[in-house]
Motif scaffolding. Structure first.
Motif, short mmCIF file in Angstrom:
data_model
loop_
_atom_site.label_atom_id
_atom_site.label_comp_id
_atom_site.label_asym_id
_atom_site.label_seq_id
_atom_site.Cartn_x
_atom_site.Cartn_y
_atom_site.Cartn_z
N HIS A 76 -0.63 -0.80 -6.43
CA HIS A 76 -1.44 0.19 -5.72
C HIS A 76 -0.52 1.31 -5.24
CE1 HIS A 76 -4.48 1.97 -3.18
NE2 HIS A 76 -3.71 1.80 -2.12
N ASP A 95 -4.39 -3.17 -0.06
CA ASP A 95 -5.19 -2.57 -1.13
C ASP A 95 -4.79 -3.06 -2.52
OD1 ASP A 95 -6.49 -1.20 0.83
OD2 ASP A 95 -5.74 0.78 0.30
N PHE A 113 -9.29 -6.58 -3.77
CA PHE A 113 -10.50 -6.50 -2.96
C PHE A 113 -11.44 -7.61 -3.39
CE2 PHE A 113 -9.12 -2.00 -3.22
CZ PHE A 113 -8.80 -1.83 -1.89
N GLY A 144 -7.18 -2.99 -6.43
CA GLY A 144 -6.77 -1.70 -5.89
C GLY A 144 -6.57 -0.67 -6.99
N HIS A 203 -9.95 -3.17 2.79
CA HIS A 203 -11.24 -2.49 2.93
C HIS A 203 -12.32 -3.41 2.41
CE1 HIS A 203 -9.11 1.33 3.56
NE2 HIS A 203 -8.33 0.98 2.55
#
Length: 183
Positions: free
Chosen positions: A99, A126, A129, A134, A166
């Motif tokens: 990432h 990140d 996920f 990512g 996230h």
């Protein structure tokens, strides 16, 4: 994420964008933030570093090679390092570039399984996920990200609970294969 030792009340925060929320949660739980870890250098993961440090005097930890991108690092992290939070929490550092080229994940194994049978957790920024990986748009490399998956993450137990940077699960699951990989 706020990770605390129940014995000592010491706590570690991962990627504190919202420093006020971190402080409020620590106060509500009666714990003291002593460490901050940035998984990588993007501002949505480092934005709360300085105000959180000012409020807590916590030490800042991040990838050893990210000192130019993240100001004020107290401890540079490398693969295999172990972070201790109080007496009962240990997190192993995984060097997971892709990432960004200076990205770390934190892996924890627990003595007891949770209600779903899981005995480990991955705090992955990140890199990974729920229902996705990512992106590499801002300083990453997809081939190196693949290597992080193939050489490290795939080897973790299938029951590892994933804590991403996230929550994109609804968005990621709503895409069809064709739309996601359009050229």
């Amino acid at each position: 994420y706020l990770i605390a030792c129940p014995q000592t009340g010491e706590a570690l925060v991962i990627d504190p964008l919202d420093h006020a929320l971190c402080l409020a949660r620590a106060k509500a739980l009666g714990v003291q933030i002593t460490q901050i870890v940035n998984t990588h250098e993007h501002p949505d993961h480092t934005g709360g570093n300085e105000p959180l440090r000012a409020a807590t005097n916590a030490k800042l930890l991040a990838h050893a090679k990210s000192r130019e991108a993240i100001p004020g690092i107290d401890r540079g992290l490398s693969a295999g390092d172990v972070l201790r939070v109080g007496k009962s929490v240990e997190l192993r550092v995984l060097d997971t570039p892709g990432h960004t080229m200076t990205h770390v994940c934190l892996y924890a194994e627990f003595a007891e399984r949770d209600a779903a049978g899981r005995a480990s957790a991955l705090f992955c920024g990140d890199t990974l996920f729920n229902a996705g990986a990512g992106n590499c748009h801002n300083g990453g490399d997809p081939h190196i990200l693949y290597q992080s998956f193939a050489e490290q993450l795939v080897k973790l137990p299938d029951t590892t609970r994933v804590y991403p940077g996230h929550d994109y699960i609804a968005r990621n699951l709503s895409r069809t294969y064709t739309n996601h990989y359009r050229v």
